[in-house]
Motif scaffolding. Structure first.
Motif, short mmCIF file in Angstrom:
data_model
loop_
_atom_site.label_atom_id
_atom_site.label_comp_id
_atom_site.label_asym_id
_atom_site.label_seq_id
_atom_site.Cartn_x
_atom_site.Cartn_y
_atom_site.Cartn_z
N ILE A 16 0.84 -1.20 0.00
CA ILE A 16 0.00 0.00 0.00
C ILE A 16 0.87 1.25 0.00
O ILE A 16 0.61 2.21 -0.73
N GLY A 17 1.93 1.26 0.80
CA GLY A 17 2.84 2.41 0.83
C GLY A 17 3.53 2.63 -0.49
O GLY A 17 3.64 3.77 -0.96
N LEU A 18 4.01 1.56 -1.12
CA LEU A 18 4.66 1.69 -2.42
C LEU A 18 3.68 2.17 -3.49
O LEU A 18 4.01 3.03 -4.31
N THR A 19 2.47 1.64 -3.47
CA THR A 19 1.47 2.04 -4.45
C THR A 19 1.07 3.50 -4.27
O THR A 19 0.94 4.23 -5.25
N LEU A 20 0.87 3.91 -3.03
CA LEU A 20 0.51 5.31 -2.78
C LEU A 20 1.63 6.25 -3.18
O LEU A 20 1.38 7.32 -3.75
N SER A 21 2.85 5.88 -2.91
CA SER A 21 3.99 6.71 -3.30
C SER A 21 4.07 6.84 -4.82
O SER A 21 4.29 7.94 -5.35
N TRP A 22 3.88 5.75 -5.52
CA TRP A 22 3.89 5.78 -6.98
C TRP A 22 2.72 6.60 -7.52
O TRP A 22 2.89 7.42 -8.44
N LEU A 23 1.53 6.40 -6.94
CA LEU A 23 0.35 7.13 -7.39
C LEU A 23 0.49 8.63 -7.13
O LEU A 23 0.16 9.45 -7.99
N PHE A 24 0.99 9.00 -5.95
CA PHE A 24 1.17 10.42 -5.63
C PHE A 24 2.20 11.07 -6.56
O PHE A 24 2.06 12.23 -6.93
N SER A 25 3.22 10.32 -6.94
CA SER A 25 4.22 10.89 -7.83
C SER A 25 3.68 11.04 -9.24
O SER A 25 4.02 11.99 -9.95
N ARG A 34 4.58 13.17 -1.70
CA ARG A 34 5.16 11.93 -2.24
C ARG A 34 5.95 11.17 -1.20
O ARG A 34 6.08 9.96 -1.29
N MET A 35 6.51 11.87 -0.23
CA MET A 35 7.31 11.23 0.81
C MET A 35 6.47 10.76 2.00
O MET A 35 6.97 10.07 2.88
N LEU A 36 5.21 11.13 2.04
CA LEU A 36 4.36 10.79 3.18
C LEU A 36 4.21 9.28 3.41
O LEU A 36 4.34 8.83 4.56
N PRO A 37 3.94 8.44 2.39
CA PRO A 37 3.83 6.99 2.67
C PRO A 37 5.10 6.38 3.25
O PRO A 37 5.04 5.57 4.17
N GLY A 38 6.25 6.78 2.73
CA GLY A 38 7.52 6.27 3.26
C GLY A 38 7.75 6.75 4.69
O GLY A 38 8.26 6.00 5.53
N ILE A 73 12.38 -1.82 5.08
CA ILE A 73 12.73 -2.30 3.74
C ILE A 73 11.73 -1.79 2.71
O ILE A 73 12.11 -1.45 1.60
N TYR A 74 10.45 -1.69 3.07
CA TYR A 74 9.46 -1.15 2.15
C TYR A 74 9.51 0.38 2.10
O TYR A 74 9.13 0.98 1.09
N ALA A 75 9.94 1.03 3.16
CA ALA A 75 9.98 2.49 3.19
C ALA A 75 11.07 3.04 2.28
O ALA A 75 10.89 4.09 1.66
N LEU A 76 12.20 2.36 2.19
CA LEU A 76 13.31 2.84 1.35
C LEU A 76 12.93 2.95 -0.13
O LEU A 76 13.16 4.00 -0.74
N PRO A 77 12.34 1.93 -0.74
CA PRO A 77 11.91 2.11 -2.14
C PRO A 77 10.80 3.15 -2.28
O PRO A 77 10.72 3.83 -3.30
N SER A 78 9.98 3.29 -1.26
CA SER A 78 8.94 4.31 -1.30
C SER A 78 9.55 5.71 -1.35
O SER A 78 9.08 6.58 -2.10
N PHE A 79 10.59 5.94 -0.57
CA PHE A 79 11.30 7.22 -0.63
C PHE A 79 11.96 7.42 -2.00
O PHE A 79 11.93 8.51 -2.56
N ILE A 80 12.54 6.36 -2.54
CA ILE A 80 13.20 6.47 -3.84
C ILE A 80 12.19 6.76 -4.95
O ILE A 80 12.43 7.60 -5.82
N ILE A 81 11.05 6.08 -4.92
CA ILE A 81 10.01 6.33 -5.91
C ILE A 81 9.52 7.77 -5.82
O ILE A 81 9.35 8.45 -6.83
#
Length: 92
Positions: A16-25, A34-38, A73-81
């Motif tokens: 969910i965090g990765l998807t929201l980060s991608w969607l927000f971007s 964009r950084m909120l989910p991470g 581990i999931y937060a790091l790709p979310s920040f990168i996305i």
């Protein structure tokens, strides 16, 4: 089972965090949005680790720590996305 349980529990919020980060971007939100989910995943990981270490201890506390580790581990790709998508949004 000690690793599989926390990993499987972390899949849903992590995806969910990765998807929201991608969607927000893709929608062109600000950097903060964009950084909120991470950030939320990182805060949840810190709270879970603290709760497992201070309040529970033992094997159950270790499971909370492992769950927090998987959240990180999931937060790091979310920040990168969230950080990378801004350059592609400017081109369009």
């Amino acid at each position: 089972m000690m690793l599989y349980g926390p990993f499987l529990v972390s899949l849903v919020p992590g995806i969910i965090g990765l998807t929201l980060s991608w969607l927000f971007s893709k929608k062109g939100f600000s950097l903060w949005g964009r950084m909120l989910p991470g950030s939320l995943l990182t805060i949840a990981a810190a709270i879970l680790f603290y709760h497992g270490y201070v309040n529970i201890r033992g094997f159950e506390g270790a499971a909370y720590g492992i769950l927090g580790f998987f959240f990180i581990i999931y937060a790091l790709p979310s920040f990168i996305i969230g950080a990378k998508m801004k350059s592609s949004a400017k081109e369009k």
